[in-house]
Scaffold this motif. Structure first.
Motif, PDB file in Angstrom:
ATOM      1  N   GLU A 209      -4.088 -11.382  13.609  1.00 12.03           N
ATOM      2  CA  GLU A 209      -3.714 -10.249  12.766  1.00 12.03           C
ATOM      3  C   GLU A 209      -3.957  -8.912  13.462  1.00 12.03           C
ATOM      4  O   GLU A 209      -3.100  -8.018  13.439  1.00 12.03           O
ATOM      5  N   LYS A 213      -1.146  -6.070  14.364  1.00 10.59           N
ATOM      6  CA  LYS A 213      -1.243  -4.701  13.844  1.00 10.59           C
ATOM      7  C   LYS A 213      -1.340  -3.685  14.980  1.00 10.59           C
ATOM      8  O   LYS A 213      -0.827  -2.560  14.858  1.00 10.59           O
ATOM      9  N   THR A 218       2.581  -2.907   9.888  1.00  7.89           N
ATOM     10  CA  THR A 218       1.815  -2.299   8.791  1.00  7.89           C
ATOM     11  C   THR A 218       1.235  -3.355   7.862  1.00  7.89           C
ATOM     12  O   THR A 218       0.246  -3.101   7.167  1.00  7.89           O
TER      13      THR A 218
END
Length: 360
Positions: A209, A213, A218
């Motif tokens: 993750e 990002k 977003t």
């Protein structure tokens, strides 16, 4: 310079790779000969080995390897703006003399990029194929023409962020990138960010993750928690009634293609990197709901993409220097051509959030 050099040779489709010797090509007009210092491994290399994909057109023995980084060894006739010893990256083109799993490779000077001083060979070599696949699929004009192999000639038709009017053009709009931890997914997210998409939704595992990002997503949806069959509902919770005109599927299994197709609004595009599933549209045409499927063909050196590739490579060093395009995470598997087969074996078992690289 010797008349021969070492290469990782594929004797035939389905055969094992062998380290051997092949004739060193001569740099022709507009070309350079590059001494490779690092090469990256890609799933297509496994497909080439298993099936002879595209390379069989040019005959065996063949060479694989689509990503290369090294120093210019020889300048061909008419090449200006470059010097022997310059550090560059390039994307291969399936012909043995242009592929990267060897000591020396030919490339066109218009489609090489200088490696910025802040990047190593190992980091820089992760860029060419993944970026080309993301850029061609998203930013070539939308066309109805198909290549002989069924791939689209065009792309999703977005304005490239390196061209006039492209930077920030899609502010307020939604982009969905499936497989954001993959090499292609990383570059698709970064380009979407440069294009100004305000909401960039991607799928990835929780482990990746932060990586996704950092590229510009977003929102990240964990496909372990929310299977692709339930993705549409999860995305709608984020976007509400906002239309989704751009979905890039960097995974392109049957499940991800179906999920991506269900997300696309009328007038929008789904880009896939593998052959289209029967559950989605057909390349080169809109369906009854006005949605378009694009099956990307990403080799910048072929006649369909050469002009587009020239434009991208003209600005690539600047994008890398400014950090607007960032290389993939890297795992160096070792040194020498002989480590590549074991690296491909590791890749076949599944690699996520990192690009495998061999130094030469």
């Amino acid at each position: 310079m010797s008349t021969q050099h070492s290469a990782l040779i594929l004797p035939a489709a389905g055969a094992a790779f062998e380290v051997g010797k092949r004739d060193t090509p001569t740099a022709g007009p507009g070309q350079v000969l590059i001494r490779n210092k690092a090469v990256a491994l890609n799933p297509v290399d496994l497909f080439i080995q298993a099936t002879g994909y595209i390379v069989s057109i040019f005959g065996f023995p063949a060479v694989a390897g689509m990503d290369g980084a090294g120093e210019i060894a020889v300048l061909g006739e008419g090449v200006t703006g470059w010097n022997v010893g310059d550090k560059v990256i390039y994307q291969a083109a399936y012909m043995a003399d242009t592929d990267s799993f060897q000591e020396l490779t030919l490339a066109f000077a218009s489609r090489i990029a200088r490696i910025p001083s802040n990047l190593s060979y190992e980091k820089a070599v992760t860029v060419p194929l993944g970026l080309a696949t993301a850029a061609v699929g998203g930013y070539k004009p939308r066309l109805s023409d198909l290549r002989p192999d069924g791939h689209d000639v065009g792309g999703a038709g977005l304005t490239p962020p390196w061209e006039a009017g492209g930077r920030g053009k899609y502010a307020g709009q939604v982009a969905v990138i499936l497989g954001g931890a993959s090499s292609v997914g990383q570059f698709a997210i970064q380009l979407a960010k440069l294009s100004g998409f305000s909401t960039i939704i991607s799928t990835a595992s929780k482990r990746n993750e932060a990586y996704v990002k950092s590229a510009g997503a977003t929102h990240v949806i964990d496909y372990h928690d929310i299977p692709y069959a339930e993705l549409s509902a999860a995305v709608k919770k984020i976007t509400g009634d906002a239309p989704i005109k751009y979905v890039y599927d960097a995974v392109s299994t049957a499940d991800t293609q179906k999920a991506g197709w269900d997300l696309v609004s009328s007038g929008g595009v789904l880009v896939v990197v593998l052959p289209p599933s029967p559950d989605v549209g057909k390349p080169g045409q809109e369906d009854e709901a006005g949605r378009r499927l694009v099956w990307v063909a990403s080799v910048l050196g072929d006649p369909y993409n050469a002009e587009f590739g020239d434009g991208l490579y003209a600005v690539l060093t600047d994008l890398l220097e400014k950090g607007e395009i960032k290389p993939n995470n890297v795992e160096v598997i070792g040194h020498g051509l002989e480590v590549i087969p074991a690296g491909l074996g590791k890749l076949a078992k599944g690699v996520s959030g990192v690009k495998l690289v061999a130094t030469l």
